[in-house]
Design a protein around this motif. Structure first.
Motif, PDB file in Angstrom:
ATOM      1  N   GLY A  17     158.065  26.786  39.608  1.00  0.00           N
ATOM      2  CA  GLY A  17     157.555  28.172  40.150  1.00  0.00           C
ATOM      3  C   GLY A  17     156.787  29.061  38.880  1.00  0.00           C
ATOM      4  O   GLY A  17     156.493  30.234  39.207  1.00  0.00           O
ATOM      5  N   ASP A  18     156.443  28.295  37.985  1.00  0.00           N
ATOM      6  CA  ASP A  18     155.728  28.809  36.810  1.00  0.00           C
ATOM      7  C   ASP A  18     154.236  28.878  36.913  1.00  0.00           C
ATOM      8  O   ASP A  18     153.651  28.287  38.205  1.00  0.00           O
ATOM      9  CB  ASP A  18     155.883  28.132  35.563  1.00  0.00           C
ATOM     10  N   LYS A  19     153.492  29.839  36.422  1.00  0.00           N
ATOM     11  CA  LYS A  19     152.132  30.126  36.637  1.00  0.00           C
ATOM     12  C   LYS A  19     151.458  28.829  36.408  1.00  0.00           C
ATOM     13  O   LYS A  19     150.459  28.666  37.179  1.00  0.00           O
ATOM     14  CB  LYS A  19     151.502  31.362  35.758  1.00  0.00           C
ATOM     15  N   THR A  20     151.723  28.101  35.692  1.00  0.00           N
ATOM     16  CA  THR A  20     150.834  26.742  35.579  1.00  0.00           C
ATOM     17  C   THR A  20     151.186  25.736  36.718  1.00  0.00           C
ATOM     18  O   THR A  20     150.096  25.107  37.102  1.00  0.00           O
ATOM     19  CB  THR A  20     151.059  26.177  34.212  1.00  0.00           C
ATOM     20  N   GLN A  21     152.273  25.886  37.268  1.00  0.00           N
ATOM     21  CA  GLN A  21     152.440  25.171  38.431  1.00  0.00           C
ATOM     22  C   GLN A  21     151.751  25.857  39.652  1.00  0.00           C
ATOM     23  O   GLN A  21     151.039  24.811  40.378  1.00  0.00           O
ATOM     24  CB  GLN A  21     154.142  25.337  38.850  1.00  0.00           C
ATOM     25  N   LEU A  22     151.492  27.089  39.760  1.00  0.00           N
ATOM     26  CA  LEU A  22     150.848  27.736  40.717  1.00  0.00           C
ATOM     27  C   LEU A  22     149.330  27.233  40.385  1.00  0.00           C
ATOM     28  O   LEU A  22     148.670  26.998  41.407  1.00  0.00           O
ATOM     29  CB  LEU A  22     150.962  28.991  40.706  1.00  0.00           C
ATOM     30  N   LEU A  23     149.083  27.233  39.428  1.00  0.00           N
ATOM     31  CA  LEU A  23     147.494  26.800  38.677  1.00  0.00           C
ATOM     32  C   LEU A  23     147.313  25.433  39.337  1.00  0.00           C
ATOM     33  O   LEU A  23     146.278  25.062  39.883  1.00  0.00           O
ATOM     34  CB  LEU A  23     147.267  26.950  37.370  1.00  0.00           C
ATOM     35  N   THR A  24     148.303  24.535  39.029  1.00  0.00           N
ATOM     36  CA  THR A  24     148.112  23.226  39.601  1.00  0.00           C
ATOM     37  C   THR A  24     147.920  23.258  41.154  1.00  0.00           C
ATOM     38  O   THR A  24     146.911  22.297  41.823  1.00  0.00           O
ATOM     39  CB  THR A  24     149.431  22.418  39.233  1.00  0.00           C
ATOM     40  N   LEU A  25     148.750  23.863  41.794  1.00  0.00           N
ATOM     41  CA  LEU A  25     148.499  23.977  43.237  1.00  0.00           C
ATOM     42  C   LEU A  25     147.147  24.561  43.696  1.00  0.00           C
ATOM     43  O   LEU A  25     146.446  24.200  44.594  1.00  0.00           O
ATOM     44  CB  LEU A  25     149.550  24.853  43.811  1.00  0.00           C
ATOM     45  N   PHE A  26     146.722  25.397  42.923  1.00  0.00           N
ATOM     46  CA  PHE A  26     145.393  26.123  43.277  1.00  0.00           C
ATOM     47  C   PHE A  26     144.092  25.037  42.954  1.00  0.00           C
ATOM     48  O   PHE A  26     143.162  24.716  43.685  1.00  0.00           O
ATOM     49  CB  PHE A  26     145.178  27.164  42.281  1.00  0.00           C
ATOM     50  N   LEU A  27     144.532  24.228  41.607  1.00  0.00           N
ATOM     51  CA  LEU A  27     143.410  23.187  41.382  1.00  0.00           C
ATOM     52  C   LEU A  27     143.463  21.944  42.454  1.00  0.00           C
ATOM     53  O   LEU A  27     142.551  21.544  42.986  1.00  0.00           O
ATOM     54  CB  LEU A  27     143.702  22.761  39.882  1.00  0.00           C
ATOM     55  N   ALA A  28     144.600  21.660  42.910  1.00  0.00           N
ATOM     56  CA  ALA A  28     144.701  20.674  43.853  1.00  0.00           C
ATOM     57  C   ALA A  28     144.033  20.866  45.359  1.00  0.00           C
ATOM     58  O   ALA A  28     143.542  20.206  45.944  1.00  0.00           O
ATOM     59  CB  ALA A  28     146.104  20.224  44.116  1.00  0.00           C
ATOM     60  N   ALA A  29     144.105  22.216  45.470  1.00  0.00           N
ATOM     61  CA  ALA A  29     143.315  22.830  46.909  1.00  0.00           C
ATOM     62  C   ALA A  29     142.043  22.839  46.462  1.00  0.00           C
ATOM     63  O   ALA A  29     140.926  22.698  47.492  1.00  0.00           O
ATOM     64  CB  ALA A  29     144.023  24.087  47.212  1.00  0.00           C
ATOM     65  N   ARG A  30     141.369  23.014  45.377  1.00  0.00           N
ATOM     66  CA  ARG A  30     140.015  23.117  44.942  1.00  0.00           C
ATOM     67  C   ARG A  30     139.228  21.857  44.702  1.00  0.00           C
ATOM     68  O   ARG A  30     138.292  21.710  45.288  1.00  0.00           O
ATOM     69  CB  ARG A  30     139.873  24.064  43.796  1.00  0.00           C
ATOM     70  N   PHE A  31     140.125  20.861  44.115  1.00  0.00           N
ATOM     71  CA  PHE A  31     139.626  19.884  43.908  1.00  0.00           C
ATOM     72  C   PHE A  31     140.200  18.504  44.599  1.00  0.00           C
ATOM     73  O   PHE A  31     141.515  18.397  44.628  1.00  0.00           O
ATOM     74  CB  PHE A  31     139.450  19.338  42.511  1.00  0.00           C
ATOM     75  N   ALA A  32     139.463  17.537  45.028  1.00  0.00           N
ATOM     76  CA  ALA A  32     139.993  16.299  45.527  1.00  0.00           C
ATOM     77  C   ALA A  32     140.596  15.331  44.535  1.00  0.00           C
ATOM     78  O   ALA A  32     141.285  14.266  44.891  1.00  0.00           O
ATOM     79  CB  ALA A  32     139.011  15.714  46.742  1.00  0.00           C
ATOM     80  N   GLN A  33     140.028  15.371  43.362  1.00  0.00           N
ATOM     81  CA  GLN A  33     140.243  14.291  42.140  1.00  0.00           C
ATOM     82  C   GLN A  33     141.737  14.655  41.641  1.00  0.00           C
ATOM     83  O   GLN A  33     141.643  15.231  40.744  1.00  0.00           O
ATOM     84  CB  GLN A  33     139.086  14.422  41.222  1.00  0.00           C
ATOM     85  N   ARG A  34     142.513  14.230  42.339  1.00  0.00           N
ATOM     86  CA  ARG A  34     143.923  14.626  41.662  1.00  0.00           C
ATOM     87  C   ARG A  34     144.436  13.867  40.603  1.00  0.00           C
ATOM     88  O   ARG A  34     144.973  14.289  39.616  1.00  0.00           O
ATOM     89  CB  ARG A  34     145.004  13.854  42.909  1.00  0.00           C
ATOM     90  N   ASN A  35     143.807  12.519  40.127  1.00  0.00           N
ATOM     91  CA  ASN A  35     144.082  11.883  39.116  1.00  0.00           C
ATOM     92  C   ASN A  35     143.212  12.882  37.583  1.00  0.00           C
ATOM     93  O   ASN A  35     143.805  12.813  36.390  1.00  0.00           O
ATOM     94  CB  ASN A  35     143.603  10.595  38.960  1.00  0.00           C
ATOM     95  N   ALA A  36     142.125  13.396  38.108  1.00  0.00           N
ATOM     96  CA  ALA A  36     141.403  14.104  36.899  1.00  0.00           C
ATOM     97  C   ALA A  36     142.305  15.376  36.623  1.00  0.00           C
ATOM     98  O   ALA A  36     142.226  15.639  35.544  1.00  0.00           O
ATOM     99  CB  ALA A  36     140.006  14.543  37.523  1.00  0.00           C
ATOM    100  N   ILE A  37     142.829  15.966  37.595  1.00  0.00           N
ATOM    101  CA  ILE A  37     143.623  17.161  37.395  1.00  0.00           C
ATOM    102  C   ILE A  37     144.702  16.950  36.573  1.00  0.00           C
ATOM    103  O   ILE A  37     145.035  17.622  35.632  1.00  0.00           O
ATOM    104  CB  ILE A  37     144.268  17.890  38.836  1.00  0.00           C
ATOM    105  N   ILE A  38     145.650  15.582  37.149  1.00  0.00           N
ATOM    106  CA  ILE A  38     146.606  15.288  36.172  1.00  0.00           C
ATOM    107  C   ILE A  38     146.262  14.991  34.804  1.00  0.00           C
ATOM    108  O   ILE A  38     146.952  15.490  33.782  1.00  0.00           O
ATOM    109  CB  ILE A  38     147.311  14.121  36.982  1.00  0.00           C
ATOM    110  N   LEU A  39     145.302  14.201  34.643  1.00  0.00           N
ATOM    111  CA  LEU A  39     144.680  13.945  33.206  1.00  0.00           C
ATOM    112  C   LEU A  39     144.401  15.232  32.565  1.00  0.00           C
ATOM    113  O   LEU A  39     144.807  15.467  31.301  1.00  0.00           O
ATOM    114  CB  LEU A  39     143.441  13.021  33.337  1.00  0.00           C
ATOM    115  N   GLY A  40     143.939  16.370  33.126  1.00  0.00           N
ATOM    116  CA  GLY A  40     143.574  17.694  32.676  1.00  0.00           C
ATOM    117  C   GLY A  40     144.864  18.307  32.129  1.00  0.00           C
ATOM    118  O   GLY A  40     144.887  18.807  30.872  1.00  0.00           O
ATOM    119  N   ILE A  41     145.786  18.038  32.996  1.00  0.00           N
ATOM    120  CA  ILE A  41     147.121  18.714  32.501  1.00  0.00           C
ATOM    121  C   ILE A  41     147.800  17.978  31.413  1.00  0.00           C
ATOM    122  O   ILE A  41     147.981  18.793  30.371  1.00  0.00           O
ATOM    123  CB  ILE A  41     147.929  18.707  33.931  1.00  0.00           C
TER     124      ILE A  41
END
Length: 185
Positions: A17-41
């Motif tokens: 429920g933290d803001k960075t988890q909400l950020l992850t949700l936002f990024l996943a909605a914005r970008f289809a490249q899930r692995n790139a998001i995870i590597l960025g995190i």
């Protein structure tokens, strides 16, 4: 290895429920490249928590030895109480989104972690335990445990996890760590 499990659990639970988890949700909605998001995190967390752990280990050298358990214990308890306060969904800087999923995630995640509960917890954990490596490994894995599922199944998962239970569990864990830091002198 003594620092690994408390570091992992503290961050994984506090992150729900933290803001960075909400950020992850936002990024996943914005970008289809899930692995790139995870590597960025992963990259942003390693950098942020690495610097935070170093700061915690450095600070503890300058504090009188008899004060350390009390300061660390009180800090854990304060973070535990802080976890009970829900994060506000901060406005994200849309300008970095043009750089793609990985770069946008690295930048936004690193910035979102500055002054965040999990960053403060990393400073405290590094001050508490002598092993920077295990603190950084634990807090990073805790961050990944909380955010990777959100990147893949975010909206569905966020509806299934009762945030109040997660917040109270994180509060309890931090308070227990605080009490143990004080009594195990």
């Amino acid at each position: 290895m003594e620092a690994f499990i408390p570091s992992t659990l503290a961050v994984a639970i506090a992150e729900i429920g933290d803001k960075t988890q909400l950020l992850t949700l936002f990024l996943a909605a914005r970008f289809a490249q899930r692995n790139a998001i995870i590597l960025g995190i992963l990259v942003a967390t390693l950098l942020n928590h690495g610097l935070s752990a170093w700061l915690g280990a450095w600070l503890v050298q300058w504090i009188p030895e008899q004060w350390v358990p009390w300061i660390i214990g009180a800090s854990f308890i304060a973070v535990g109480l802080w976890v009970l306060i829900p994060d506000k969904d901060d406005e994200e800087d849309g300008a970095v989104l043009k750089y793609g999923a990985f770069i946008a995630t690295c930048i936004l995640f690193f910035i979102a972690e500055i002054g965040d509960k999990t960053q403060i917890a990393t400073v405290i954990l590094a001050a508490r335990y002598d092993s920077l490596f295990w603190v950084i490994a634990g807090t990073t894995i805790g961050m990944m445990l909380a955010n990777v599922p959100i990147a893949y199944a975010g909206s569905w998962l966020m509806q299934k996890i009762p945030l109040n239970l997660a917040r109270w569990s994180a509060c309890g864990l931090f308070v227990v760590l605080g009490i143990l830091s004080i009594i195990v002198i």
